[in-house]
Each structure stands twice: as structure tokens, then as C-alpha cells.
Design a protein around this motif. Structure first.
Motif, short mmCIF file in Angstrom:
data_model
loop_
_atom_site.label_atom_id
_atom_site.label_comp_id
_atom_site.label_asym_id
_atom_site.label_seq_id
_atom_site.Cartn_x
_atom_site.Cartn_y
_atom_site.Cartn_z
N SER A 246 -0.23 7.63 -3.98
CA SER A 246 -0.60 6.79 -2.83
C SER A 246 -2.05 6.50 -3.03
O SER A 246 -2.85 6.81 -3.72
N ASP A 247 -2.30 5.45 -2.31
CA ASP A 247 -3.69 5.04 -2.08
C ASP A 247 -4.51 5.68 -1.02
O ASP A 247 -5.66 5.94 -1.05
N ARG A 248 -3.64 6.08 0.04
CA ARG A 248 -4.48 6.74 0.99
C ARG A 248 -3.50 7.76 1.58
O ARG A 248 -2.34 7.85 1.27
N ALA A 249 -4.17 8.81 2.41
CA ALA A 249 -3.53 9.96 2.86
C ALA A 249 -4.09 10.50 4.26
O ALA A 249 -5.14 10.24 4.73
N GLU B 136 0.96 -1.16 0.04
CA GLU B 136 -0.01 -0.03 0.10
C GLU B 136 0.92 1.21 -0.01
O GLU B 136 2.01 1.32 0.29
N GLY B 137 0.54 2.30 -0.44
CA GLY B 137 0.98 3.55 -0.48
C GLY B 137 0.18 4.61 0.41
O GLY B 137 -1.12 4.90 0.37
N LEU B 138 0.81 5.15 1.33
CA LEU B 138 0.33 6.16 2.43
C LEU B 138 1.05 7.70 2.01
O LEU B 138 2.41 7.48 2.14
N ALA B 139 0.17 8.75 1.92
CA ALA B 139 0.76 9.77 1.85
C ALA B 139 0.65 10.67 2.93
O ALA B 139 -0.46 10.72 3.78
N VAL B 140 1.58 11.26 3.74
CA VAL B 140 1.51 12.06 4.83
C VAL B 140 1.73 13.41 4.52
O VAL B 140 2.87 13.91 4.28
N LEU B 141 0.75 14.50 4.55
CA LEU B 141 0.65 15.62 4.35
C LEU B 141 0.50 16.61 5.55
O LEU B 141 0.25 16.35 6.40
N GLY B 142 1.02 18.10 5.21
CA GLY B 142 0.71 18.88 6.29
C GLY B 142 1.91 20.30 6.06
O GLY B 142 2.75 20.15 5.38
N ALA C 80 1.23 18.27 -2.24
CA ALA C 80 0.40 17.47 -1.99
C ALA C 80 -0.25 16.71 -3.17
O ALA C 80 -0.50 15.43 -2.89
N GLU C 81 -0.74 17.21 -3.93
CA GLU C 81 -1.24 16.67 -5.32
C GLU C 81 -0.51 15.51 -5.69
O GLU C 81 -0.88 14.34 -6.24
N ASP C 82 0.90 16.05 -5.74
CA ASP C 82 2.15 14.75 -6.37
C ASP C 82 1.82 13.62 -5.50
O ASP C 82 1.72 12.31 -5.73
N ARG D 21 -9.03 8.23 1.44
CA ARG D 21 -8.55 7.70 0.16
C ARG D 21 -7.86 8.67 -0.84
O ARG D 21 -8.58 9.70 -0.99
N SER D 22 -6.79 8.49 -1.34
CA SER D 22 -6.24 9.55 -1.90
C SER D 22 -7.01 10.17 -3.16
O SER D 22 -6.98 11.44 -3.46
#
Length: 231
Positions: free
Chosen positions: A198-201, A30-36, A191-193, A214-215
Motif C-alpha cells: 500500500s501507499d498509505r495506512a 492508490e493503495g490503502l491498508a487498514v490495520l488493527g 501488517a507488514e505485508d 505513509r506506509s
């Protein structure tokens, strides 16, 4: 069973608390994005997962086994791969030496690194400090892949790179996930990249998760993400 499970993690540096009771999980592949925004705890989360930040309370489980007290080098041997924001390549070693020094038994080897980034093969005898920023990032990613991780943690992998290099790295990360089945956690200011990769964020603010989903859904309704990441 999740590949990585973080449960009510509180972590920081010394007595300073940066993350508060954070919970998340990453499944195999799975791919997870961490944003902020800057300073909300994104890098601290990555460092806590790798064992470089102080865990004050909570649990970190890798394939069901508690690793909260496990040294960082053992976490790397267990299959956690870390590509730091600073890249941290060895400047006095050649490209090939940088790769070989990190090598561990597994499916990914030197030939795979050169197939992934042919430019590294062309520069294989160059010293680490003689590479461009994009080449250093390629080397940092491949050096981590040489450890044959199950989970690849990437902290700001596109920072300071030209758009054409960013596009190349994004295509490579997609290829890795599709062909090799790596799980990924990516921290990225763009963030958009990150959502596209990713699958989730999750979105962090002041050391806590304030938004997750979900992304694809977050991309479709990007205004709610922008609310938390706008400076």
C-alpha cells in the motif's frame, strides 16, 4: 477529487455503534491498508463502504457523488469491488461459471482472469467446493475483477493460506495495481505485508483511527504500529 471519500462516518449494526466519526479518502490508483486488532472495526468499515453495514451518520462519496443511501448492488455497478473474508464463491458452479456470472463490460475479462492465475484455467471445470483454499481466494479475487471495478476492497485476503500462496497473491496484487491502475483497500492481520502492498495506512482501535501515515514511514518505524496491533 478523491475516488472514495468517507467523512465523519458512524456505522454499525442495528443500534450498535462500531465506527465513530471516521474520515478517510482513497485516490484513483492508490493503495490503502487498514490495520488493527480483531474486533476494532476493520471489516465493518469495508461493509459500510459497500452498503452492508448500517450508516448512522456521516457521508460516503464516490467520485464526488453521495452514495450513503445507495444499495450495495448499485455500488458494485458504480465500480466498487468487494472480496469478502469468507470468499463466498458459489460451490455448485464451476470455476468458469463463477467468473462468467459476475462479468460486466470492461477491460477485464475471462482471458485476463486465466492469464492472472493460470491455475484457474486448469481448474475451470472444477466445482467451487472442489478447490483448495488458495484456489478459492484466486477465484474470489478474479470474480470481483470480472465486475471491472475502479476500487478493490480486500478483507483478510491471506488468511489461512500457505506462505507460497501468499507470495503469489501479493505479486498478483502488485501487478494489478501497476498494470491496471486499480485502487485498493486491504484489511490484513499481517501488517507488514499490508504496508508493503500500500501507499498509505490507517490503524484502527475501538472504531476510530488512532494512527495514519505513509506506509513506507510506518514500516520504517514499525514499533508505533505494533503498539496498536499487538494482542
Amino acid at each position: 477529487m478523491p475516488l472514495l471519500e468517507v467523512e465523519r462516518l458512524t456505522a454499525g449494526y442495528g443500534e450498535a455503534v462500531v465506527l465513530e466519526e471516521m474520515s478517510l479518502s482513497v485516490d484513483d490508483g492508490e493503495g490503502l491498508a487498514v490495520l488493527g486488532r480483531n474486533g476494532v472495526g476493520k471489516t465493518t468499515l469495508m461493509l459500510a463502504i459497500m452498503g452492508h453495514a448500517r450508516r448512522l451518520s456521516g457521508s460516503l462519496r464516490w467520485q464526488g457523488t453521495e452514495i450513503g443511501g445507495t444499495p450495495a448492488y448499485q455500488r458494485a455497478r458504480m465500480g466498487l469491488g468487494w472480496v469478502p473474508q469468507e470468499r463466498d464463491i458459489f460451490p455448485s458452479l464451476t470455476v468458469e461459471e463463477n467468473l462468467l456470472v459476475a462479468g460486466r463490460p470492461g477491460a477485464f475479462g475471462l482471458k485476463d482472469a486465466y492469464d492472472l492465475f493460470p491455475r484457474l484455467k486448469e481448474r475451470r471445470r472444477n466445482m467451487g467446493d472442489k478447490l483448495s483454499g488458495g484456489e478459492q481466494q484466486m477465484l474470489a479475487i478474479c470474480r470481483t475483477l470480472m465486475t471491472n471495478p475502479r476500487l478493490l476492497l480486500l478483507d483478510e485476503p491471506f488468511e489461512g493460506l500457505a506462505p507460497v500462496i501468499v507470495e503469489e497473491l501479493e505479486a498478483t496484487l502488485r501487478r494489478l495495481r501497476a498494470e491496471k491502475g486499480f485502487a485498493t483497500v486491504i484489511v490484513e492481520q499481517h501488517a507488514e505485508d499490508a504496508l508493503a502492498l500500500s501507499d498509505r495506512a490507517i490503524v484502527l482501535d475501538r472504531g476510530k483511527i488512532v494512527l495514519e501515515g505513509r506506509s513506507a514511514d510506518l514500516l520504517a518505524d514499525f514499533a508505533q504500529v505494533r503498539r496498536w496491533i499487538a494482542v
